[in-house]
Motif scaffolding. Structure first.
Motif, mmCIF file in Angstrom:
data_model
loop_
_atom_site.group_PDB
_atom_site.id
_atom_site.type_symbol
_atom_site.label_atom_id
_atom_site.label_comp_id
_atom_site.label_asym_id
_atom_site.label_seq_id
_atom_site.Cartn_x
_atom_site.Cartn_y
_atom_site.Cartn_z
ATOM 1 N N ILE A 53 0.979 -0.871 -0.304
ATOM 2 C CA ILE A 53 0.323 0.433 0.127
ATOM 3 C C ILE A 53 0.792 1.202 -0.141
ATOM 4 C CG2 ILE A 53 -1.425 1.353 1.460
ATOM 5 C CD1 ILE A 53 -2.938 -1.364 1.628
ATOM 6 N N LYS A 58 -2.958 0.076 -4.477
ATOM 7 C CA LYS A 58 -4.884 0.344 -4.168
ATOM 8 C C LYS A 58 -4.857 -1.597 -2.978
ATOM 9 C CE LYS A 58 -6.663 2.594 -7.155
ATOM 10 N NZ LYS A 58 -7.050 2.911 -8.400
ATOM 11 N N ASP A 60 -7.763 -1.787 -1.594
ATOM 12 C CA ASP A 60 -9.123 -2.777 -2.238
ATOM 13 C C ASP A 60 -8.920 -4.282 -2.825
ATOM 14 O OD1 ASP A 60 -8.678 -1.349 -4.338
ATOM 15 O OD2 ASP A 60 -10.867 -0.845 -4.612
ATOM 16 N N ARG A 61 -7.612 -4.213 -3.528
ATOM 17 C CA ARG A 61 -6.787 -4.850 -4.204
ATOM 18 C C ARG A 61 -6.270 -6.641 -3.580
ATOM 19 N NH1 ARG A 61 -2.867 -2.981 -8.820
ATOM 20 N NH2 ARG A 61 -3.290 -5.337 -8.823
#
Length: 94
Positions: A53, A58, A60-61
């Motif tokens: 991160i 990202k 959310d991946r």
């Protein structure tokens, strides 16, 4: 230095698959208690998660979890094998 190269390589691979999601799984060897190894494996997975991160991947991946000593890559019969079992695996989810 070797760890930095590996971490940078993981980051670059994830950037080559911008639509894919990944799961980061932390593992340990069999030394210590099952509960302490579970916590350690979770910390290992989260450390890679946080690093990625910080490098622009990202959140959310990414998913992460630790599974402790439950899935050794090789038998925990000597120190060389235990080193192999202290690892983090990145799997493509989709």
């Amino acid at each position: 230095a070797q760890q930095a190269r590996v971490l940078t390589a993981v980051q670059q691979i994830l950037k080559h698959f911008p639509a894919a999601r990944f799961e980061i799984i932390g593992h340990t060897c069999d030394l210590g208690t099952a509960s302490s190894n579970l916590k350690l494996s979770q910390h290992r997975a989260k450390a890679l998660h946080d690093f990625l991160i910080s490098k622009g991947i990202k959140g959310d991946r990414l998913k992460f979890r630790g599974i402790g000593q439950t899935e050794p890559a090789v038998p925990n019969t000597n120190e060389a094998n235990r080193r192999q079992n202290r690892r983090v695996v990145v799997e493509i989810l989709d």
